[in-house]
Design an enzyme around this catalytic site. Structure first.
Site, PDB file in Angstrom:
ATOM      1  N   SER A 112       0.862  -1.185   0.000  1.00 28.65           N
ATOM      2  CA  SER A 112       0.000   0.000   0.000  1.00 28.65           C
ATOM      3  C   SER A 112       0.896   1.232   0.000  1.00 28.65           C
ATOM      4  O   SER A 112       1.888   1.278   0.738  1.00 28.65           O
ATOM      5  CB  SER A 112      -0.910   0.009   1.232  1.00 28.65           C
ATOM      6  OG  SER A 112      -1.760   1.143   1.205  1.00 28.65           O
ATOM      7  N   GLU A 113       0.548   2.228  -0.836  1.00 24.88           N
ATOM      8  CA  GLU A 113       1.461   3.357  -1.024  1.00 24.88           C
ATOM      9  C   GLU A 113       1.631   4.245   0.186  1.00 24.88           C
ATOM     10  O   GLU A 113       2.491   5.117   0.210  1.00 24.88           O
ATOM     11  CB  GLU A 113       1.066   4.191  -2.244  1.00 24.88           C
ATOM     12  CG  GLU A 113      -0.290   4.847  -2.188  1.00 24.88           C
ATOM     13  CD  GLU A 113      -1.342   4.044  -2.927  1.00 24.88           C
ATOM     14  OE1 GLU A 113      -2.270   4.665  -3.472  1.00 24.88           O
ATOM     15  OE2 GLU A 113      -1.251   2.808  -2.941  1.00 24.88           O
TER      16      GLU A 113
END
Length: 219
Positions: free
Chosen positions: A46-47
């Site tokens: 997840s960024e």
């Protein structure tokens, strides 16, 4: 019968291969982690700075300190790691992510995607979508085939501001599995009980129908 959001995620999970590093976008894509086979090893990224996300937590077991880019509570698997945005986007821009799964408001028949802004509506920002679509080699879109008014979201060309150009490889909607080709949308599978004619009527862009189209298998 059109697929539910969970069933769309279940079908996309079949595209996830052993050893993949996968980025999950906001919305339907976050559900994919719940359906990946137990016999393969996959790292979900997840960024906001997480590598090694697991399925969503059971009710009552949520940890408010563990969230994904959509601010949903998550679980982490053994060996998971946490890091800053610079390292996270270094992974993305360096093309170390094997598969990106995103939601979309519109997809054009040439693979353009619009998924970050509706003109006139307030948005918090474009998030990491621009980096993901410009860096990823393999992008699958999870989406509803039509909007609330029944209008197609698979178009000849996007009407909303673009997130990326010519980047989408495959679409899994509530009606079908579709590959993006140079000639247009290639119909690969149809949702159980959904006819080719229904899919054709719900698709504004060029739809290629290669003879007999099988029903998708979810299990």
């Amino acid at each position: 019968m059109a697929l539910s959001k969970e069933q769309i995620a279940q079908r996309i999970a079949k595209e996830v291969k052993d050893g993949f590093y996968v980025n999950l976008g906001i919305g339907i894509p976050t559900l994919v982690a719940n359906f990946v086979r137990d016999d393969i090893a996959v790292e979900f990224q997840s960024e906001n700075g997480v590598l090694g996300m697991g399925p969503f937590p059971w009710e009552g077991e949520e940890n408010p300190d563990l969230i994904n880019a959509g601010k949903q509570t998550i679980t982490t698997l053994p060996g998971a790691s946490f890091f800053g945005s610079s390292l996270s986007f270094g992974m993305i821009r360096g093309q170390h992510v094997d598969l990106t799964i995103l939601g979309a408001m519109e997809v054009a028949q040439n693979g353009d995607i619009a998924n970050w802004k509706i003109p006139g509506k307030m948005v918090k920002g474009m998030g990491g979508a621009m980096d993901l679509v410009s860096s990823a080699e393999n992008i699958i879109v999870a989406m509803m085939h039509t909007n609330r008014e029944g209008e197609s979201k698979l178009l000849k060309s996007c009407s909303l501001p673009l997130t990326g150009v010519g980047c989408v490889k495959k679409i899994v909607s509530n009606l079908a599995v579709i590959e993006v080709t140079d000639e247009g949308f290639l119909l690969l599978e149809r949702a159980p009980g959904v006819s080719v004619e229904e899919i054709q009527a719900a698709t504004d862009g060029a739809l290629i129908i290669p003879g007999e189209v099988p029903e998708m298998v979810l299990n």
